[in-house]
Design an enzyme around this catalytic site. Structure first.
Site, PDB file in Angstrom:
ATOM      1  N   GLN A 228       0.833  -1.199   0.000  1.00  0.00           N
ATOM      2  CA  GLN A 228       0.000   0.000   0.000  1.00  0.00           C
ATOM      3  C   GLN A 228       0.872   1.255   0.000  1.00  0.00           C
ATOM      4  O   GLN A 228       1.229   1.778   1.051  1.00  0.00           O
ATOM      5  CB  GLN A 228      -0.953   0.007   1.197  1.00  0.00           C
ATOM      6  CG  GLN A 228      -1.905   1.165   1.129  1.00  0.00           C
ATOM      7  CD  GLN A 228      -3.230   0.874   1.764  1.00  0.00           C
ATOM      8  OE1 GLN A 228      -3.441  -0.159   2.380  1.00  0.00           O
ATOM      9  NE2 GLN A 228      -4.146   1.794   1.607  1.00  0.00           N
ATOM     10  N   PHE A 229       1.194   1.731  -1.205  1.00  0.00           N
ATOM     11  CA  PHE A 229       2.051   2.905  -1.336  1.00  0.00           C
ATOM     12  C   PHE A 229       1.417   4.151  -0.735  1.00  0.00           C
ATOM     13  O   PHE A 229       2.101   5.091  -0.349  1.00  0.00           O
ATOM     14  CB  PHE A 229       2.429   3.150  -2.796  1.00  0.00           C
ATOM     15  CG  PHE A 229       1.329   3.738  -3.637  1.00  0.00           C
ATOM     16  CD1 PHE A 229       1.239   5.114  -3.812  1.00  0.00           C
ATOM     17  CD2 PHE A 229       0.398   2.928  -4.258  1.00  0.00           C
ATOM     18  CE1 PHE A 229       0.228   5.663  -4.581  1.00  0.00           C
ATOM     19  CE2 PHE A 229      -0.607   3.458  -5.029  1.00  0.00           C
ATOM     20  CZ  PHE A 229      -0.696   4.834  -5.192  1.00  0.00           C
ATOM     21  N   THR A 230       0.087   4.172  -0.626  1.00  0.00           N
ATOM     22  CA  THR A 230      -0.600   5.368  -0.117  1.00  0.00           C
ATOM     23  C   THR A 230      -0.268   5.663   1.343  1.00  0.00           C
ATOM     24  O   THR A 230      -0.555   6.756   1.816  1.00  0.00           O
ATOM     25  CB  THR A 230      -2.121   5.248  -0.292  1.00  0.00           C
ATOM     26  OG1 THR A 230      -2.597   4.132   0.454  1.00  0.00           O
ATOM     27  CG2 THR A 230      -2.495   5.087  -1.765  1.00  0.00           C
TER      28      THR A 230
END
Length: 145
Positions: A74-76
């Protein structure tokens, strides 16, 4: 490296309508973000911390009861909303940097003895879980010795 760790009684992740990973019994859902200066040592430190955290029922760890893990990239988690109305993703490592570290993180947990299932790196995923407690923690490598 930053992880959102949720204690869950059930969970699964779908990609394109297919389930790619699930918790078949109570365990941990780990949303994992990677930043630019992370490396394998960082991944090992975060993995060990999460595997040993005494956050399950009766203050047990996933390691002590062999609870399953569901790890989802989850890069966010490295998104910034400091300026304007559109998040900036500049603190998130790009895929060619973060994917190998995500894979290493998963492999290292397995090396520690964890039963790990995953989502699909870089894919649009639907994540469903029943958060027990609710109990959610953020584990950030910047906070670890």
């Amino acid at each position: 490296m930053r992880a959102v760790v949720q204690v869950a009684s059930t969970a699964h992740v779908e990609v394109g309508g297919e389930i790619t990973g699930r918790l078949d019994s109570p365990g941990l859902v780990i949303l994992l973000g990677v930043t630019h200066d992370d490396d394998q040592a960082t991944a090992r430190k975060v993995a060990q911390k999460i595997w040993q955290l005494r956050i399950l029922e009766d203050e047990t760890s996933a390691a002590s009861i062999n609870a399953p893990l569901l790890v989802i990239s989850q890069f966010t988690l490295y998104g910034s909303v400091r300026k304007g109305r559109r998040p900036s993703w500049s603190n998130a490592a790009p895929g060619p940097v973060s994917e190998p570290l995500y894979e290493y993180f998963v492999a290292y947990l397995r090396e520690l003895g964890a039963s790990v299932q995953t989502g699909a790196f870089g894919a649009m995923m639907n994540v469903s879980l029943t958060n027990t407690g609710p109990f959610t923690m953020i584990v950030d490598s910047a906070d670890l010795p």
